[in-house]
Design a protein around this motif. Structure first.
Motif, PDB file in Angstrom:
ATOM      1  N   LYS A 221       9.279   0.990  13.487  1.00  0.00           N
ATOM      2  CA  LYS A 221       8.881  -0.178  12.706  1.00  0.00           C
ATOM      3  C   LYS A 221       7.373  -0.166  12.574  1.00  0.00           C
ATOM      4  O   LYS A 221       6.672  -0.075  13.574  1.00  0.00           O
ATOM      5  CB  LYS A 221       9.325  -1.465  13.413  1.00  0.00           C
ATOM      6  CG  LYS A 221      10.788  -1.780  13.218  1.00  0.00           C
ATOM      7  CD  LYS A 221      11.141  -3.114  13.865  1.00  0.00           C
ATOM      8  CE  LYS A 221      12.641  -3.326  13.797  1.00  0.00           C
ATOM      9  NZ  LYS A 221      13.104  -4.222  14.841  1.00  0.00           N
ATOM     10  N   LEU A 222       6.886  -0.274  11.368  1.00  0.00           N
ATOM     11  CA  LEU A 222       5.444  -0.304  11.170  1.00  0.00           C
ATOM     12  C   LEU A 222       4.946  -1.731  11.361  1.00  0.00           C
ATOM     13  O   LEU A 222       5.638  -2.686  11.025  1.00  0.00           O
ATOM     14  CB  LEU A 222       5.097   0.188   9.764  1.00  0.00           C
ATOM     15  CG  LEU A 222       5.484   1.641   9.452  1.00  0.00           C
ATOM     16  CD1 LEU A 222       5.084   2.003   8.033  1.00  0.00           C
ATOM     17  CD2 LEU A 222       4.841   2.609  10.437  1.00  0.00           C
ATOM     18  N   ARG A 223       3.751  -1.829  11.936  1.00  0.00           N
ATOM     19  CA  ARG A 223       3.165  -3.160  12.144  1.00  0.00           C
ATOM     20  C   ARG A 223       1.862  -3.252  11.373  1.00  0.00           C
ATOM     21  O   ARG A 223       0.988  -2.395  11.540  1.00  0.00           O
ATOM     22  CB  ARG A 223       2.894  -3.391  13.636  1.00  0.00           C
ATOM     23  CG  ARG A 223       2.167  -4.694  13.929  1.00  0.00           C
ATOM     24  CD  ARG A 223       1.966  -4.915  15.412  1.00  0.00           C
ATOM     25  NE  ARG A 223       0.933  -4.091  15.991  1.00  0.00           N
ATOM     26  CZ  ARG A 223      -0.373  -4.429  16.035  1.00  0.00           C
ATOM     27  NH1 ARG A 223      -0.775  -5.564  15.514  1.00  0.00           N
ATOM     28  NH2 ARG A 223      -1.245  -3.622  16.602  1.00  0.00           N
ATOM     29  N   PHE A 224       1.759  -4.255  10.529  1.00  0.00           N
ATOM     30  CA  PHE A 224       0.508  -4.449   9.808  1.00  0.00           C
ATOM     31  C   PHE A 224      -0.138  -5.796  10.144  1.00  0.00           C
ATOM     32  O   PHE A 224      -1.198  -6.114   9.625  1.00  0.00           O
ATOM     33  CB  PHE A 224       0.731  -4.317   8.295  1.00  0.00           C
ATOM     34  CG  PHE A 224       0.967  -2.877   7.885  1.00  0.00           C
ATOM     35  CD1 PHE A 224      -0.088  -1.982   7.784  1.00  0.00           C
ATOM     36  CD2 PHE A 224       2.244  -2.408   7.666  1.00  0.00           C
ATOM     37  CE1 PHE A 224       0.124  -0.654   7.448  1.00  0.00           C
ATOM     38  CE2 PHE A 224       2.473  -1.082   7.330  1.00  0.00           C
ATOM     39  CZ  PHE A 224       1.408  -0.205   7.221  1.00  0.00           C
ATOM     40  N   GLY A 225       0.513  -6.551  11.016  1.00  0.00           N
ATOM     41  CA  GLY A 225      -0.067  -7.821  11.441  1.00  0.00           C
ATOM     42  C   GLY A 225      -1.198  -7.572  12.431  1.00  0.00           C
ATOM     43  O   GLY A 225      -1.254  -6.517  13.067  1.00  0.00           O
ATOM     44  N   ILE A 226      -2.082  -8.566  12.565  1.00  0.00           N
ATOM     45  CA  ILE A 226      -3.192  -8.394  13.493  1.00  0.00           C
ATOM     46  C   ILE A 226      -2.714  -8.622  14.931  1.00  0.00           C
ATOM     47  O   ILE A 226      -1.666  -9.204  15.162  1.00  0.00           O
ATOM     48  CB  ILE A 226      -4.378  -9.333  13.152  1.00  0.00           C
ATOM     49  CG1 ILE A 226      -3.910 -10.789  13.124  1.00  0.00           C
ATOM     50  CG2 ILE A 226      -4.993  -8.943  11.825  1.00  0.00           C
ATOM     51  CD1 ILE A 226      -5.051 -11.777  12.979  1.00  0.00           C
ATOM     52  N   GLY A 227      -3.529  -8.122  15.869  1.00  0.00           N
ATOM     53  CA  GLY A 227      -3.171  -8.205  17.280  1.00  0.00           C
ATOM     54  C   GLY A 227      -3.693  -9.472  17.912  1.00  0.00           C
ATOM     55  O   GLY A 227      -4.292 -10.301  17.230  1.00  0.00           O
ATOM     56  N   PRO A 228      -3.485  -9.698  19.198  1.00  0.00           N
ATOM     57  CA  PRO A 228      -2.895  -8.732  20.117  1.00  0.00           C
ATOM     58  C   PRO A 228      -1.365  -8.746  20.084  1.00  0.00           C
ATOM     59  O   PRO A 228      -0.771  -9.727  19.666  1.00  0.00           O
ATOM     60  CB  PRO A 228      -3.381  -9.228  21.488  1.00  0.00           C
ATOM     61  CG  PRO A 228      -3.530 -10.712  21.298  1.00  0.00           C
ATOM     62  CD  PRO A 228      -3.929 -10.919  19.877  1.00  0.00           C
TER      63      PRO A 228
END
Lengths: 358, 460
Positions: A221-228
């Motif tokens: 799954k790709l993540r493009f949301g900001i962290g943390p």
């Protein structure tokens, strides 16, 4: 008509890309494992590796395995000594006859070692080929699969006794889940087999690396949301909570009775957990499922199932410098049984055969 | 975001397309600034505030400094910049280290030796040095302060070099950010090749070597002497490929966006002296330490003794910059001693040792230093060194792919000294370039170790 510099460049790059891909295709068998289309075996009624083919294993250990009839890894025929008096029954547990079925998971399957170093081959070699061992183990299988298959293979393969290599005790507890359904065209194995039959291994491997996480099964799954993002505990050195919980919940009576009821022939449990293991900065000599094993053993013996405990021999071998698990291209002291480990377990089994009443 | 994550190429392609479609300098820089802050927030948005604080303070301080009439006024403003930047760095990176180290003293005077749960902001050591270089240059009068906050904010946060360098000085990057760079297909191709080369270095070589290194350094007691030597060599290869790979990706990505970064590595394992090594290893840090610390301390202009003192201070602080642990301090001091001894010999003999002798001695110093650098603590370092020296018994483990990666390290350094050097850049018109490029892409897909493997220098 002369080609323009751009056309010439594009042509060069197209030819180069094809050449590079061909070079990878040619050399990939050195480094990439097989993705063999699975075969629905009519006798065993399970998916097996395809008979007659060679299976490559490259990641931990490095070996080619000849797949024999009914998907037996490393054994290319059903030939071998047969007991002239016919199969033995549970009434005589000490005498195992001359044809053993070897069940287990990837540890017993042993595709990471050469055929002559596999567990079944070592047992046969140590008995001067007076015993035939049919390797029916398959990666990912557990006692539910074995209990389902045992009645199916005894007659056709003329099995005298069954040997179960148990590395993870929960695999044995799964006997209560038998029978497992036979292969179907709607299985994921059928879909995977169709892909494996059409595409070369290096393309399948590349696609798997792109599309799955490092466990090779979870879809990436790709993540493009900001962290943390929440941290995951990557290095759990102790027994997992699942195993701890199972220890309390395992109903050994039911599991072993299901196993016992699958055959009237002798059954031998060869218990060889991964001990000792080097995990991170620790050497773990203890068996995390020791208590569960202690609970299982008397119940098994009461049901006329013989239990061989390989742990002392595994520890002794490792402390003498001969590590039974792990490979140079993996990690010594962790992972699957290596040639030394298979030889050790074969010796234990052959010794046990010589002491029938112990 | 890691350069080696699958998300990065998607992010980067989107940025590339958008940036090259921008016609104006403001639009371009605004877009790059937003992309850079997103790149940083991808890890942890909370630390964007620190980045902004450092940016605002240094922008304002530099402008005030330029306007200040008196030296004391300029000095005071420089002090503000130093206190803010080094204060933030010191708190996040070194607070616990100093508390741990001073605990016996603190407790003896009745104070608490409690440490805090502090997360080290990624890249803080790099962007702190970068912004400091700006204010120090303005203070010294070698650079005029920038007028546009947007340009300066982008200089500090520019994503290719934000988290692990190269440490680009303001005078190198700010003039480039003041205009829209012209499109150059050749530069774009060169950058793309450098990105690919860096990715191969990191994922195929460094990570493969790292697998062996991590296991052996976790408990050297288990392994025999030759395996420990192999692990030490493997770490030398891992850290080189990891960091030079990162630098290649950073420099290549900047090139693709139209900007030029200074090189950071020049085949350091060809060095024939300790000084030569530091002219080839993490060159932008060496340069920073020389220009802003060593020279500020007086360099070699005062006396021989002071020169040695300055070398030791510079290298020890350089070691401490890498991490808050005594192993890093010792590593820095060890290189300081090596540089001092080399200088002393050069001053007294006026002759350079034969190349082979110089190279062998230098590599010995570097290898021993890497054992200190990699060991989690001094006990492990001591165990490693003793067992290496005595060729102790234990598990013999020689992972073939790690040895293959070491062979690549050797061949690459040897090839660099031959006519193959030009070919290694894979010129666009050369027949072998598409073949090599295709093979590298396939190899990344097929043979890179799986799992999350951050760059070694992210921890610094």
């Amino acid at each position: 008509m002369k080609s323009t510099p751009v056309q010439s460049l594009v042509t060069t790059w197209l030819i180069g890309a094809i050449t590079g891909t061909l070079l990878i295709a040619l050399t990939s068998p050195l480094f990439v494992r097989s993705y063999a289309p699975l075969h629905a075996d009519a006798v065993r009624r399970v998916w097996t590796l395809p008979p007659g083919q060679t299976y490559r294993w490259r990641s931990e250990g490095y070996a080619n395995t000849s797949i024999g009839p009914h998907g037996m890894p490393g054994r290319t025929s059903l030939d071998g000594p047969k007991n002239p008096a016919g199969p033995k029954t549970a009434a005589g547990p000490g005498e195992w006859g001359t044809r053993l079925a070897l069940w287990g998971d990837s540890q017993a399957e042993g595709v990471c070692v050469a055929d002559q170093q596999k567990l079944f081959a070592r047992i046969e070699a140590q008995t001067d080929d007076k015993i035939a061992v049919l390797p029916l183990a398959r990666s990912g299988e557990d006692a539910a699969d074995w209990v389902t298959q045992i009645p199916l293979v005894e007659q056709p393969f003329q099995i005298d006794a069954h040997v179960l290599l148990i590395v993870d005790l929960p695999d044995l507890a799964s006997a209560v889940n038998a029978p497992v359904p036979p292969p179907s065209t709607s299985d994921i194995s059928a879909a995977n087999s169709a892909i494996a039959a059409r595409l070369p291994a290096f393309i399948i491997q590349a696609a798997r690396h792109l599309l799955t996480e490092s466990d090779d099964t979870t879809r990436r799954k790709l993540r493009f949301g900001i962290g943390p993002v929440a941290e995951t505990s990557a290095n759990q050195l102790t027994t997992s909570p699942a195993i701890e919980q199972q220890r309390d919940e395992i109903d050994w009576q039911s599991a072993l009775r299901a196993l016992r009821q699958s055959t009237d022939r002798p059954i031998v449990i060869l218990y060889a957990p991964k001990v000792p293991q080097i995990i991170g900065n620790q050497m773990v000599p203890s068996d995390p499922t020791a208590e569960s094993f202690a609970a299982m053993k008397p119940i098994a013996e009461s049901l006329n199932v013989r239990v061989i405990d390989a742990r002392p021999a595994l520890l002794k071998s490792a402390f003498a410098g001969d590590w039974p698990h792990g490979f140079q291209n993996g990690q010594i002291g962790a992972g699957h049984l290596n040639a030394c480990g298979n030889n050790l377990l074969a010796s234990l089994l052959v010794d046990a055969m010589k002491q029938p009443n112990k | 975001m890691l350069f080696t994550q699958l998300e990065f190429p998607i992010f980067f392609i989107a940025v590339l397309i958008s940036v090259w479609l921008c016609r104006t300098h403001t639009a371009r820089n605004s877009l790059l600034l937003i992309a850079s802050y997103y790149f940083y927030a991808y890890w942890d948005y909370r630390f964007c505030g620190l980045l902004l604080l450092s940016t605002v303070v240094d922008f304002v301080v530099a402008r005030q400094m330029f306007r200040a009439q008196t030296t004391s006024g300029r000095r005071g403003l420089l002090l503000i910049s130093l206190v803010v930047n080094l204060g933030v760095l010191g708190f996040f990176k070194y607070f616990n280290f100093f508390i741990d180290s001073a605990r016996p003293l603190l407790e003896s005077i009745g104070m608490s030796g409690q440490t805090l749960q502090i997360i080290l902001p990624v890249g803080i050591s790099f962007y702190t040095f970068q912004t400091l270089s700006y204010t120090i240059d303005v203070y010294r009068g070698v650079l005029k302060p920038v007028n546009r906050f947007l340009d300066f904010a982008l200089y500090v946060a520019f994503f290719p070099q934000l988290v692990a360098g190269p440490i680009v000085r303001a005078r190198e990057l700010l003039p480039q950010l003041a205009t829209v760079p012209p499109w150059s297909g050749r530069r774009f191709y060169g950058g793309a090749q450098q990105v690919l080369r860096g990715t191969v270095k990191k994922m195929l070589l460094a990570d493969r070597l790292g697998e062996a290194v991590d296991i052996v350094f976790a408990n050297p007691d288990f392994y025999d002497g030759p395996t420990l030597w192999l692990a030490a060599f493997a770490y030398a290869g891992q850290i080189y490929y990891d960091f030079s790979g990162y630098s290649d990706i950073a420099i290549g990505a900047a090139k693709m966006l139209g900007y030029r970064f200074p090189i950071n590595f020049r085949h350091p394992y060809l060095a024939r002296s300790a000084a030569d090594f530091w002219h080839r290893w993490h060159m932008t840090l060496s340069r920073w330490l020389r220009d802003y610390l060593y020279i500020s301390l007086g360099g070699n202009r005062i006396s021989t003794i002071v020169t040695y003192r300055n070398l030791m201070i510079t290298m020890t602080l350089g070691g401490l910059w890498h991490g808050a642990a005594w192993t890093f301090v010792l590593w820095g001091a060890w290189h300081g001693i090596a540089l001092s001894v080399q200088r002393w010999i050069a001053n007294h003999t006026h002759r350079r040792p034969p190349a082979v002798v110089g190279w062998t001695l230098t590599m010995g110093v570097v290898l021993l230093g890497w054992v200190l650098f990699r060991s989690p603590d001094l006990t492990i370092a001591q165990t490693m060194l003793i067992r290496m020296a005595t060729f102790a018994d234990g598990i013999a483990w020689y992972p073939p792919l790690a040895m293959l990666a070491l062979a690549c390290l050797l061949l690459e350094h040897v090839a660099w000294r031959t006519r193959l050097r030009k070919a290694m850049r894979l010129p666009i018109n050369a027949w072998y370039s598409p073949i090599a490029t295709t093979i590298m892409i396939w190899a990344l897909l097929l043979y890179a170790p799986r799992g999350f493997r951050p760059f070694v220098y992210f921890q610094f």
